[in-house]
Design an enzyme around this catalytic site. Structure first.
Site, PDB file in Angstrom:
ATOM      1  N   ILE A  48       0.835  -1.200   0.000  1.00  0.00           N
ATOM      2  CA  ILE A  48       0.000   0.000   0.000  1.00  0.00           C
ATOM      3  C   ILE A  48       0.872   1.253   0.000  1.00  0.00           C
ATOM      4  O   ILE A  48       0.577   2.235  -0.691  1.00  0.00           O
ATOM      5  CB  ILE A  48      -0.974   0.014   1.210  1.00  0.00           C
ATOM      6  CG1 ILE A  48      -1.892  -1.211   1.162  1.00  0.00           C
ATOM      7  CG2 ILE A  48      -1.788   1.299   1.238  1.00  0.00           C
ATOM      8  CD1 ILE A  48      -2.771  -1.298  -0.064  1.00  0.00           C
ATOM      9  N   CYS A  49       1.956   1.242   0.743  1.00  0.00           N
ATOM     10  CA  CYS A  49       2.865   2.391   0.770  1.00  0.00           C
ATOM     11  C   CYS A  49       3.455   2.624  -0.615  1.00  0.00           C
ATOM     12  O   CYS A  49       3.488   3.752  -1.112  1.00  0.00           O
ATOM     13  CB  CYS A  49       3.974   2.173   1.790  1.00  0.00           C
ATOM     14  SG  CYS A  49       3.389   1.940   3.483  1.00  0.00           S
TER      15      CYS A  49
END
Length: 165
Positions: A59-60
């Site tokens: 997600i980052c």
């Protein structure tokens, strides 16, 4: 203290993000070439701070890619991607992904950015890493938008952040 979750499990941050309308706290962070940048280096620009735990998570990494693409056409705007990752990991990620529309900054040296912006995770398995958050600062250094993402495993609201510019 913001209550957030990590895969549905309750955790919290050490405080609340800066208030909209307040002066953004200054910072000094390390770049991928090991030089230093402060908030004043970006004075006169709209600043999107994309803050996250680690570029080595899915997600980052997605948030860096999304802001690299979506913010590249915005006038007078810079995207700062800030984590506690080592600058070497940040550089490796950007080189592998071909990303050049974001500025990667590391808070690894002393962690003051996470403390000053009150976004460090206070407890749980990711304690002391940055929570997932967005902070937008206008050209005068005033905070105009914030989002403390309530679930670490979810992406930020890109549309709302970009509309705040």
């Amino acid at each position: 203290m913001a209550d957030i979750t990590l895969k549905g499990n309750a955790i919290s941050t050490i405080g609340d993000l800066p208030k909209i309308g307040s002066k953004a706290p200054n910072f000094t962070l390390t770049t991928v070439d090991l030089s230093h940048k402060s908030l004043s280096d970006f004075e006169g620009k709209n600043i999107i701070m994309n803050i996250f735990p680690s570029v080595d998570t899915g997600i980052c990494a997605m948030s860096v890619r999304e802001f690299n693409e979506k913010a590249s056409g915005l006038d007078n705007t810079v995207v700062l991607c800030i984590s506690k990752d080592l600058p070497f990991a940040q550089a490796r990620f950007c080189a592998a992904e071909g990303l050049d529309n974001v500025v990667m900054l590391s808070d690894f040296a002393n962690g003051d950015f996470g403390k000053d912006y009150k976004l460090n995770i206070a407890n749980g398995p990711m304690a002391d890493l940055h929570s997932r958050a967005i902070v937008i600062v206008n050209p005068k250094g005033i905070v105009t938008y914030t989002q403390q993402v309530p679930e670490i495993a979810e992406e930020p609201n890109y549309e709302a952040a970009l509309k705040a510019i």
